[in-house]
Scaffold this motif. Structure first.
Motif, PDB file in Angstrom:
ATOM      1  N   ARG A  49       0.839  -1.211   0.000  1.00  0.00           N
ATOM      2  CA  ARG A  49       0.000   0.000   0.000  1.00  0.00           C
ATOM      3  C   ARG A  49       0.871   1.257   0.000  1.00  0.00           C
ATOM      4  O   ARG A  49       0.595   2.218  -0.728  1.00  0.00           O
ATOM      5  N   ALA A  50       1.923   1.260   0.815  1.00  0.00           N
ATOM      6  CA  ALA A  50       2.779   2.435   0.914  1.00  0.00           C
ATOM      7  C   ALA A  50       3.461   2.743  -0.415  1.00  0.00           C
ATOM      8  O   ALA A  50       3.553   3.904  -0.820  1.00  0.00           O
TER       9      ALA A  50
ATOM     10  N   SER B  68       2.368   1.873  -3.402  1.00  0.00           N
ATOM     11  CA  SER B  68       1.350   2.308  -4.345  1.00  0.00           C
ATOM     12  C   SER B  68       0.970   3.763  -4.088  1.00  0.00           C
ATOM     13  O   SER B  68       0.830   4.561  -5.023  1.00  0.00           O
ATOM     14  N   GLU B  69       0.822   4.129  -2.831  1.00  0.00           N
ATOM     15  CA  GLU B  69       0.490   5.512  -2.485  1.00  0.00           C
ATOM     16  C   GLU B  69       1.597   6.476  -2.912  1.00  0.00           C
ATOM     17  O   GLU B  69       1.332   7.645  -3.192  1.00  0.00           O
ATOM     18  N   ALA B  70       2.836   5.963  -2.985  1.00  0.00           N
ATOM     19  CA  ALA B  70       3.967   6.798  -3.382  1.00  0.00           C
ATOM     20  C   ALA B  70       4.147   6.852  -4.895  1.00  0.00           C
ATOM     21  O   ALA B  70       5.113   7.446  -5.381  1.00  0.00           O
ATOM     22  N   GLY B  71       3.230   6.232  -5.636  1.00  0.00           N
ATOM     23  CA  GLY B  71       3.272   6.314  -7.088  1.00  0.00           C
ATOM     24  C   GLY B  71       3.948   5.155  -7.794  1.00  0.00           C
ATOM     25  O   GLY B  71       4.120   5.182  -9.017  1.00  0.00           O
TER      26      GLY B  71
ATOM     27  N   LEU C 139      -6.988  -3.171  -2.303  1.00  0.00           N
ATOM     28  CA  LEU C 139      -6.219  -1.997  -2.703  1.00  0.00           C
ATOM     29  C   LEU C 139      -6.925  -1.245  -3.834  1.00  0.00           C
ATOM     30  O   LEU C 139      -6.943  -0.010  -3.857  1.00  0.00           O
TER      31      LEU C 139
ATOM     32  N   GLU D 140      -9.476   1.058  -2.752  1.00  0.00           N
ATOM     33  CA  GLU D 140      -8.908   2.267  -2.165  1.00  0.00           C
ATOM     34  C   GLU D 140      -8.354   3.203  -3.243  1.00  0.00           C
ATOM     35  O   GLU D 140      -7.767   4.244  -2.925  1.00  0.00           O
TER      36      GLU D 140
ATOM     37  N   LEU E 291      -5.971   2.362  -5.378  1.00  0.00           N
ATOM     38  CA  LEU E 291      -4.535   2.137  -5.497  1.00  0.00           C
ATOM     39  C   LEU E 291      -4.232   1.074  -6.549  1.00  0.00           C
ATOM     40  O   LEU E 291      -4.936   0.066  -6.651  1.00  0.00           O
TER      41      LEU E 291
ATOM     42  N   ALA F 283       1.380   0.218   9.023  1.00  0.00           N
ATOM     43  CA  ALA F 283       1.414   1.387   8.136  1.00  0.00           C
ATOM     44  C   ALA F 283       2.634   2.255   8.406  1.00  0.00           C
ATOM     45  O   ALA F 283       3.219   2.829   7.474  1.00  0.00           O
TER      46      ALA F 283
ATOM     47  N   GLN G 264       6.415   2.719   5.850  1.00  0.00           N
ATOM     48  CA  GLN G 264       6.991   3.969   5.340  1.00  0.00           C
ATOM     49  C   GLN G 264       8.514   3.921   5.293  1.00  0.00           C
ATOM     50  O   GLN G 264       9.141   4.628   4.486  1.00  0.00           O
TER      51      GLN G 264
END
Length: 266
Positions: free
Chosen positions: A20-21, A23-26, A46, A49, A51, A194, A198
Motif C-alpha cells: 500500500r505504501a 502504491s500511495e507513493a506512485g 487496494l 482504495e 490504489l 502502516a 513507510q
C-alpha cells in the motif's frame, strides 16, 4: 514511467502495508505469495482504495517458480525497479527441540530464498539501470534468545548475506538495504504496519544506508522479545495490554511457550 515493485511475502500484515505504501507513493507494486486467493483479495482491497496493484502467486523458496515470476513481471510491466524480500518463517523454538530438518526448511525460507531471488532479480536488467533490493531483517539477528533460536540464527545469516551483497554492489546503481525491524507488529504506535511500511519507501527514496534500524537508529537493547516479556509479566497489566494490542495477543496465542520462558539464556 511507473516503477514496478515486487513484494515477495505479501501477507495481510507488513506485506500488505508495504504494498500500500509503495502504491500511495506512485509505484506499481506486484504482490507475491503462495496463496492466490489471499493475493486476489488483498489486491481487490487496494483497488477499492483507488490504489494500483497486481498479484502473482509463487513460492519464494522454489527457484523455478521465482524465475517464472520475474519473467512474467518483466513481460507484463517491464523491468522491475525494486525487489522487497519480506518472506520469513518466524516460528519460535529452543536450541534443543527443533528437528534439524525443520531448521533446514526455515533456513531455505529465511535465507536461501533471499539469495536466490536477489540473484534472479539482478539478472533482469543492465547494471547501469537503477535498482533496489530491500530485505526485511529483525532484531533477533542481534539478540539470540533461548525461545528464538532458529529465527535468530537465520536472521543473523540473512544479515551477513545482505551486508556482503551491499559491499559487492557498492559503486553500482543497485542499492541494497536491510530493514532491521525491532519490534512485534501492533505493540506500539511505531510498530503499526502502516508506520513500518513507510521505512521501505523512504529507503528506496534515500538509497544511502545499508542497514536501517526501526524503531530507533541502532540495535535495540533490550530486544523486542524482552520488551514484550516486560509488558506482559504482570497478569493484570498483560490483560489490559493485550486487549488494546490485538497483534501482540495473536503473537502470544501462536507462541504460548514465550510466556513460559523466564528470559534469555545466559
Amino acid at each position: 514511467m511507473t516503477k514496478t515493485v515486487i513484494v515477495l511475502g505479501a501477507g495481510s500484515g507488513f506485506g500488505l502495508a508495504i504494498t500500500r505504501a509503495f502504491s500511495e507513493a506512485g509505484h506499481h507494486p506486484v504482490l507475491v505469495a503462495r496463496n492466490a486467493q489471499n493475493l486476489q483479495t488483498m489486491t481487490e482491497q487496494l483497488h477499492t482504495e483507488g490504489l494500483a496493484a497486481d498479484w502473482i502467486a509463487a513460492d519464494a523458496t522454489d527457484p523455478q517458480q521465482t524465475a517464472h515470476l520475474f519473467m512474467q513481471v518483466t513481460r507484463q510491466f517491464g523491468h522491475p525497479q525494486t525487489l522487497v524480500y519480506n518472506v520469513a518463517n518466524t516460528a519460535l523454538d529452543g536450541p534443543l527441540t527443533t528437528p534439524t530438518s525443520e531448521i533446514s526448511q526455515r533456513f531455505d525460507t529465511n535465507v536461501l530464498g533471499a539469495i536466490t531471488t536477489s540473484r534472479q532479480f539482478l539478472e533482469l536488467a543492465p547494471t547501469d539501470t537503477p535498482r533496489n533490493i530491500l530485505f526485511t531483517g529483525g532484531g533477533a539477528a542481534h539478540h539470540p534468545d533461548k525461545t528464538t533460536t532458529t529465527l535468530s540464527l537465520t536472521k543473523a545469516a540473512l544479515r551477513s548475506y545482505v551486508l556482503s551483497l551491499a559491499a559487492e554492489m557498492a559503486g553500482t546503481n543497485t542499492y541494497v538495504g536491510l530493514l532491521t525491524i525491532q519490534g512485534i507488529s501492533g505493540t506500539s504506535e511505531a510498530m503499526l504496519p502502516a508506520n513500518v511500511a513507510q521505512i521501505y519507501v523512504k529507503a528506496v527514496k534515500d538509497r544511502s544506508t545499508t542497514e536501517i534500524f526501526y524503531p530507533g537508529t541502532t540495535a535495540n537493547s533490550p530486544s523486542e522479545f524482552e520488551q514484550l516479556r516486560k509488558l506482559t509479566a504482570d497478569p493484570v497489566k498483560r490483560h489490559d495490554f493485550l486487549a488494546s494490542h490485538p497483534s501482540a495477543a495473536a503473537f502470544l496465542q501462536n507462541h504460548p511457550e514465550f510466556l513460559e520462558s523466564s528470559g534469555p539464556s545466559r
